[in-house]
Write an enzyme that holds these catalytic residues in place. Structure first.
Site, PDB file in Angstrom:
ATOM      1  N   GLU A  44      35.599  14.774  47.898  1.00  0.00           N
ATOM      2  CA  GLU A  44      35.737  14.969  46.457  1.00  0.00           C
ATOM      3  C   GLU A  44      34.377  15.282  45.829  1.00  0.00           C
ATOM      4  O   GLU A  44      33.368  14.647  46.139  1.00  0.00           O
ATOM      5  CB  GLU A  44      36.321  13.697  45.826  1.00  0.00           C
ATOM      6  CG  GLU A  44      36.585  13.805  44.340  1.00  0.00           C
ATOM      7  CD  GLU A  44      37.151  12.525  43.740  1.00  0.00           C
ATOM      8  OE1 GLU A  44      37.683  12.578  42.620  1.00  0.00           O
ATOM      9  OE2 GLU A  44      37.059  11.452  44.397  1.00  0.00           O
ATOM     10  N   LYS A 117      43.186  17.664  39.732  1.00  0.00           N
ATOM     11  CA  LYS A 117      43.560  16.258  39.828  1.00  0.00           C
ATOM     12  C   LYS A 117      44.313  15.814  38.573  1.00  0.00           C
ATOM     13  O   LYS A 117      43.845  16.020  37.449  1.00  0.00           O
ATOM     14  CB  LYS A 117      42.293  15.427  40.019  1.00  0.00           C
ATOM     15  CG  LYS A 117      42.493  13.931  40.180  1.00  0.00           C
ATOM     16  CD  LYS A 117      41.139  13.279  40.463  1.00  0.00           C
ATOM     17  CE  LYS A 117      41.226  11.791  40.654  1.00  0.00           C
ATOM     18  NZ  LYS A 117      39.891  11.203  40.986  1.00  0.00           N
ATOM     19  N   CYS A 154      41.957  11.909  45.516  1.00  0.00           N
ATOM     20  CA  CYS A 154      41.519  10.533  45.330  1.00  0.00           C
ATOM     21  C   CYS A 154      42.564   9.651  44.642  1.00  0.00           C
ATOM     22  O   CYS A 154      43.567   9.287  45.249  1.00  0.00           O
ATOM     23  CB  CYS A 154      40.181  10.510  44.597  1.00  0.00           C
ATOM     24  SG  CYS A 154      39.306   8.916  44.752  1.00  0.00           S
TER      25      CYS A 154
END
Length: 279
Positions: A44, A117, A154
């Site tokens: 990430e 995300k 994540c």
């Protein structure tokens, strides 16, 4: 296309500046290609520190357009190496509109698109709402040279909806680049993603950076891995402290085997079986 895909993950430490991080990842990609890998995913926000440990506007400078200069640099490398690349970066759509994003590049160097995300935490050590808007591009699945690839990032992994959407979209390999700290979620790290691989019958590549950085106390614990649709790790899990290039062979034929074995796959995915509908 062979059922066997050699795939790679990179977990590494912050080198101190963006350019040296980019060069380090170019080297990792070349090393992976030398080992026969045909797809690779980085961690990430791969070219920066995990700056979300603090809330400081100076780190907005790490954002860039996607596609943009870093994407284009790796497009050239992907074409040279014949490798699919997943590039997690800090995206600037326009001034003040910023996302935690991953670009996907095909093995011929073509830009296929991006994932943003969706789930953005805001807790000590992970002040992400200061830096990112929630994603707004859905859960795309990219048709690549190695098969159908999806991305989750994540904190997303704690939410089953996206895993499910990617499975319904036909994903065969889903990458989850992360930055997660020792003691906070290490138990879940080896539980949630294998469970998601089983529930959705695909491979997951889970990536976590390693080490501590000067911006805070987060101790990133690595342990990157691939897990198959039976919930089994493919080879060893990555080191808990040291940078590592993880290269594994993924048998995509196992996905079909699992889907044919387990009745719940057919029951939960109407498009996977034929049903007569009376009008």
């Amino acid at each position: 296309m062979s059922d066997i895909v050699r795939a790679a993950l990179v977990q590494t430490t912050w080198t101190g500046d963006k350019e040296s991080m980019i060069k380090a990842h170019e080297d990792y990609a070349r090393d992976a290609a030398a080992q026969g890998a045909k797809v690779i995913c980085f961690q990430e926000l791969f070219y920066g520190p995990y700056f979300c440990q603090v809330q400081e506007a100076e780190y907005y400078e790490y954002a860039e357009s996607i596609p943009g200069p870093t994407t284009e640099r790796f497009q050239a490398l992907a074409a040279e190496l014949g490798m699919v690349m997943v590039l997690p970066m800090y995206e600037k759509e326009q001034e003040g509109v910023l996302y935690n994003t991953a670009a996907v590049v095909d093995a011929d160097g073509s830009y296929l698109g991006k994932y943003r995300k969706h789930h953005i935490p805001q807790v000590k050590g992970f002040w992400e709402k200061f830096y990112f808007r929630p994603g707004n591009l859905g859960y795309p699945v990219f048709d690549t040279a190695v098969g159908k690839v999806g991305v989750y990032i994540c904190y997303d992994r704690h939410f089953p909806e996206g895993w499910r959407e990617l499975g319904l979209g036909g994903a065969q390999i889903v990458f989850n680049p992360s930055a997660t700290s020792r003691g906070l979620s290490s138990y879940l790290w080896q539980l949630e993603q294998p469970a998601s691989a089983v529930a959705n019958e695909y491979y997951i590549g889970a990536i976590n950076r390693v080490g501590t950085e000067s911006l805070g106390d987060n101790d990133f614990y690595g342990q990157s891995y691939f897990v198959d649709p039976e919930g089994k790790f493919v080879g060893e899990v990555g080191d808990t402290h040291n940078p590592e290039l993880i290269v594994r062979d993924l048998d995509l034929g196992l996905i079909k085997t699992v889907r044919e074995r387990w009745q719940f796959y057919r029951d939960r995915r109407p498009e996977s079986y034929t049903r007569t509908v009376e009008l």
